[in-house]
Every structure is written in C-alpha cells, then in structure tokens.
Design a protein around this motif. Sequence first.
Motif, PDB file in Angstrom:
ATOM      1  N   ARG A  29       1.640   3.558  -9.081  1.00  0.00           N
ATOM      2  CA  ARG A  29       0.968   2.275  -9.313  1.00  0.00           C
ATOM      3  C   ARG A  29       1.724   1.377 -10.278  1.00  0.00           C
ATOM      4  NH1 ARG A  29      -5.248   4.272  -9.859  1.00  0.00           N
ATOM      5  NH2 ARG A  29      -5.623   2.108 -10.439  1.00  0.00           N
ATOM      6  N   PHE A  30       2.834   1.856 -10.809  1.00  0.00           N
ATOM      7  CA  PHE A  30       3.728   0.997 -11.600  1.00  0.00           C
ATOM      8  C   PHE A  30       4.656   0.288 -10.620  1.00  0.00           C
ATOM      9  CE2 PHE A  30       2.359   3.978 -14.833  1.00  0.00           C
ATOM     10  CZ  PHE A  30       2.210   3.173 -15.958  1.00  0.00           C
ATOM     11  N   ILE A  78       0.833  -1.206   0.000  1.00  0.00           N
ATOM     12  CA  ILE A  78       0.000   0.000   0.000  1.00  0.00           C
ATOM     13  C   ILE A  78       0.865   1.253   0.000  1.00  0.00           C
ATOM     14  CG2 ILE A  78      -1.657   1.339   1.371  1.00  0.00           C
ATOM     15  CD1 ILE A  78      -2.896  -1.309   2.244  1.00  0.00           C
ATOM     16  N   GLN A  79       1.943   1.246   0.776  1.00  0.00           N
ATOM     17  CA  GLN A  79       2.837   2.410   0.825  1.00  0.00           C
ATOM     18  C   GLN A  79       3.419   2.722  -0.540  1.00  0.00           C
ATOM     19  OE1 GLN A  79       5.624   1.299   3.864  1.00  0.00           O
ATOM     20  NE2 GLN A  79       4.163   1.615   5.527  1.00  0.00           N
ATOM     21  N   PHE A  80       3.802   1.676  -1.287  1.00  0.00           N
ATOM     22  CA  PHE A  80       4.380   1.892  -2.616  1.00  0.00           C
ATOM     23  C   PHE A  80       3.328   2.330  -3.626  1.00  0.00           C
ATOM     24  CE2 PHE A  80       8.062  -0.922  -1.362  1.00  0.00           C
ATOM     25  CZ  PHE A  80       9.016   0.077  -1.476  1.00  0.00           C
ATOM     26  N   LEU A  81       2.134   1.712  -3.587  1.00  0.00           N
ATOM     27  CA  LEU A  81       1.142   2.035  -4.614  1.00  0.00           C
ATOM     28  C   LEU A  81       0.572   3.442  -4.424  1.00  0.00           C
ATOM     29  CD1 LEU A  81      -2.148   1.826  -3.688  1.00  0.00           C
ATOM     30  CD2 LEU A  81      -1.484  -0.545  -3.370  1.00  0.00           C
ATOM     31  N   LEU A  82       0.646   3.985  -3.201  1.00  0.00           N
ATOM     32  CA  LEU A  82       0.210   5.361  -2.995  1.00  0.00           C
ATOM     33  C   LEU A  82       1.169   6.351  -3.651  1.00  0.00           C
ATOM     34  CD1 LEU A  82      -0.991   5.258   0.728  1.00  0.00           C
ATOM     35  CD2 LEU A  82      -2.402   5.424  -1.320  1.00  0.00           C
ATOM     36  N   GLU A 120       6.155  -7.083 -14.012  1.00  0.00           N
ATOM     37  CA  GLU A 120       6.076  -5.623 -14.090  1.00  0.00           C
ATOM     38  C   GLU A 120       4.613  -5.287 -14.345  1.00  0.00           C
ATOM     39  OE1 GLU A 120       8.637  -5.034 -17.361  1.00  0.00           O
ATOM     40  OE2 GLU A 120      10.441  -5.664 -16.279  1.00  0.00           O
ATOM     41  N   ILE A 121       3.984  -4.620 -13.380  1.00  0.00           N
ATOM     42  CA  ILE A 121       2.537  -4.412 -13.471  1.00  0.00           C
ATOM     43  C   ILE A 121       2.163  -2.960 -13.244  1.00  0.00           C
ATOM     44  CG2 ILE A 121       2.097  -6.752 -12.616  1.00  0.00           C
ATOM     45  CD1 ILE A 121       1.075  -5.339  -9.991  1.00  0.00           C
ATOM     46  N   TYR A 122       0.975  -2.632 -13.729  1.00  0.00           N
ATOM     47  CA  TYR A 122       0.285  -1.404 -13.320  1.00  0.00           C
ATOM     48  C   TYR A 122      -0.862  -1.867 -12.445  1.00  0.00           C
ATOM     49  CZ  TYR A 122      -2.486   2.852 -13.427  1.00  0.00           C
ATOM     50  OH  TYR A 122      -3.202   3.967 -13.059  1.00  0.00           O
ATOM     51  N   LEU A 123      -0.866  -1.479 -11.171  1.00  0.00           N
ATOM     52  CA  LEU A 123      -1.863  -1.976 -10.241  1.00  0.00           C
ATOM     53  C   LEU A 123      -3.218  -1.325 -10.509  1.00  0.00           C
ATOM     54  CD1 LEU A 123      -1.378  -2.984  -6.623  1.00  0.00           C
ATOM     55  CD2 LEU A 123      -3.338  -1.545  -7.162  1.00  0.00           C
ATOM     56  N   LEU A 124      -4.219  -2.155 -10.781  1.00  0.00           N
ATOM     57  CA  LEU A 124      -5.577  -1.671 -11.052  1.00  0.00           C
ATOM     58  C   LEU A 124      -6.380  -1.584  -9.754  1.00  0.00           C
ATOM     59  CD1 LEU A 124      -6.217  -3.872 -14.210  1.00  0.00           C
ATOM     60  CD2 LEU A 124      -5.815  -1.395 -14.202  1.00  0.00           C
ATOM     61  N   HIS A 125      -6.361  -2.678  -8.989  1.00  0.00           N
ATOM     62  CA  HIS A 125      -7.104  -2.706  -7.719  1.00  0.00           C
ATOM     63  C   HIS A 125      -6.389  -3.618  -6.726  1.00  0.00           C
ATOM     64  CE1 HIS A 125     -10.375  -1.791 -10.686  1.00  0.00           C
ATOM     65  NE2 HIS A 125     -10.632  -0.876  -9.785  1.00  0.00           N
ATOM     66  N   PRO A 139       8.988  -0.027  -6.445  1.00  0.00           N
ATOM     67  CA  PRO A 139       8.541   0.805  -7.567  1.00  0.00           C
ATOM     68  C   PRO A 139       9.230   0.390  -8.864  1.00  0.00           C
ATOM     69  CG  PRO A 139       9.158   2.153  -5.680  1.00  0.00           C
ATOM     70  CD  PRO A 139       9.614   0.766  -5.381  1.00  0.00           C
ATOM     71  N   TYR A 140       8.535   0.620  -9.975  1.00  0.00           N
ATOM     72  CA  TYR A 140       9.076   0.250 -11.286  1.00  0.00           C
ATOM     73  C   TYR A 140       8.875   1.419 -12.234  1.00  0.00           C
ATOM     74  CZ  TYR A 140       9.165  -1.830 -15.941  1.00  0.00           C
ATOM     75  OH  TYR A 140       9.420  -2.086 -17.260  1.00  0.00           O
ATOM     76  N   THR A 141       9.924   1.792 -12.936  1.00  0.00           N
ATOM     77  CA  THR A 141       9.850   2.891 -13.893  1.00  0.00           C
ATOM     78  C   THR A 141      10.014   2.340 -15.305  1.00  0.00           C
ATOM     79  OG1 THR A 141      10.847   4.379 -12.257  1.00  0.00           O
ATOM     80  CG2 THR A 141      10.776   5.131 -14.549  1.00  0.00           C
ATOM     81  N   PRO A 142       8.913   2.174 -16.042  1.00  0.00           N
ATOM     82  CA  PRO A 142       9.017   1.625 -17.405  1.00  0.00           C
ATOM     83  C   PRO A 142       9.672   2.617 -18.353  1.00  0.00           C
ATOM     84  CG  PRO A 142       6.761   2.313 -16.933  1.00  0.00           C
ATOM     85  CD  PRO A 142       7.523   2.477 -15.663  1.00  0.00           C
TER      86      PRO A 142
END
Length: 321
Positions: free
Chosen positions: A159-160, A152-156, A175-180, A213-216
């Motif tokens: 979301r990549f 949760i800390q990272f997705l705030l 490697e994802i983009y978090l939807l929910h 975190p991921y930076t595409p």
Amino acid sequence: MKKVERINIIMRYINNRSHFTISEIMSEFNISRSTAIRDIREIEAMGMPLVAEVGRDGGYFVMHNSVLPEVRFTNDEVKALFIAFMATRNQQLPYLKSRQSLAEKLLGLISESQQDALILLNQILLFEGTNPNNPDLLDLSDLPHPMLEKLIQFLLLDRFLLISIEEEKVAKSYEIYLLHLYREKSVWLIEGFDLKEEKRKIFPVDNLTNVKPYTPEKRVCEKKIVEKLRKQEDDINFVLELGPMAIAQFKKYHPLKYSLSYTDPYQTTAILKTYIDVHHSEEITELANWLLFLGEDIVVREMPKEVLAYLQERLSLFYPS
C-alpha cells in the motif's frame, strides 16, 4: 450454522489449502476441538483423502485428486447473484471481463427454468445507468478507467505507492500510503496519507497518469499513520440530520469531503458530522448554498454562528422583511 452446511464449508476450506491443523479449524469456524475432530473424521469417511502428520506441529494435508461435492444453488441464490451482476453493470468497475465470464459460467450451472426466470428479471429490472426507452443501450461507458486495475494490482502487493496525478495540466508526484480506494458520485477516488506532508489527501483516479510501488527509507506502520490522522482531526462543529428527501438530494450532489452515516437499515435517515473552518469564507459559502440545495428535510443539531449568519443573509434576499 447447520452441521451439514458446516461440513461442506470445511471441505472447501481444507481443499484450498496444502496443510491445515485442528486449531485452525477451531478458530476459523468457532467450534470446539472435539467438534472439529468429529467433522474431520466425517469428511474422511465421505471420501476426501486426508493424510495426518505426526508431531508437535502436525496437522493434515489433502492428497491430490480430491473430489468435492457438486456446487448447487437455490433459486433465491441464483437470483441474488444475477441481480448483483445487473446492478453493477455500467458502473465502471474493475475486472469487467472476469465479471462477464462469471455470468456465463453461472448460466451454465443452472436449469432451463432458472434461466427463464433470469431472462424475465433482465427485462423487468432497470438500474441506474440504463436507458428505460432502450434497456439494451447503456447511457455511460461500462469500461473502468485504464489505471484502475493497475492500481489495484499494486496495492494488493503493497500500500506504499508513488502516484503521478495531473493537476491543471501539470503532472505532480506523491508518495502515499493508500488508506482506501472508493467510488463516490460516479468517480473512483484514492484516499491516501501523504508521507511527505503527513496528512490525508484525496486524488481522483481519472487524474492518475502513473502508479508504481514505493519503498520509503523509514517504513511507517499503519497504526502510527492512523494515530497521526486522529491527532490532526479538528473538533466537530457541524452536525446535520437528514431525512429521505434530503438524502436523495445528497446523492445528487455533495462536496467530496462530506459523508453520511445512515441511522436505520433502510437508509432513510442519516447523520452528517464534520468540521467547518470558519476562517475560510469560501467554505462557509459552499456549505450554506449546499444546505439550501438539500431542502427542508434536514435538522441542524450544531452549526457555527458564522454559517448561520450567512444563511440568514441569503434567505433575507428571498424573503425580505
């Protein structure tokens, strides 16, 4: 919203901001410019020290040491907050320590008579996960998965994400983009868009071993991701209506890819719409067995003929002609 209630809410709104404008107040509270100005003047008259800034982009800011009116809860509001805490106990939710401190602060704000009412409610009301023979004993662990709060800390922040999932004792990275992030059947799940395969995937948080975190190289906006997912959706070929008994069975067990849309505010009727891949015999078998598990409180509005044939075959074993 009554004027007194609106002004109190506006006071809290502006107290939490270093700067605000009349336009922001108008937009936030859906009021006219004249009403917003009158409310601001009343707030100033009540003693909140506001300083006006002159100019095209001018507005107001609040001087330090401003005093807000005391927070007061009605009896019903206190009960609503307390029952919400009780209902979420033993649900493996994040920020458990914060929830406990909130409950303690709530008890410190209310009167003795209100506290007595809460003690009685705590003795009478039982929720899922409570042992009825010993209400103080919880059937499950109240602690969430250790990776949940980190996730949760990272997705705030973004979301990549780059997540590591253990699958059959083998760690795999995605490697994802978090939807929910949601809870289903007592399990926390990540619904993400796989950036490499460009499709929706679901990962149990229990299998999560690492997240960062991921930076595409090429950042895709959420709108384009949603468009890609929409194009990938197959035509719905299975529609099911459920009554209260079937909904109860659904809550006991259902494949994670199925979800209900309730059709009444009391959640006693619902509809399920999905796509069944008739080229996969395992999916047909799973669906047919699950429909028998749901029982008679269902109405099938649409079903592939392959599923119907398999159901008839299964039923013939129980009721031979």
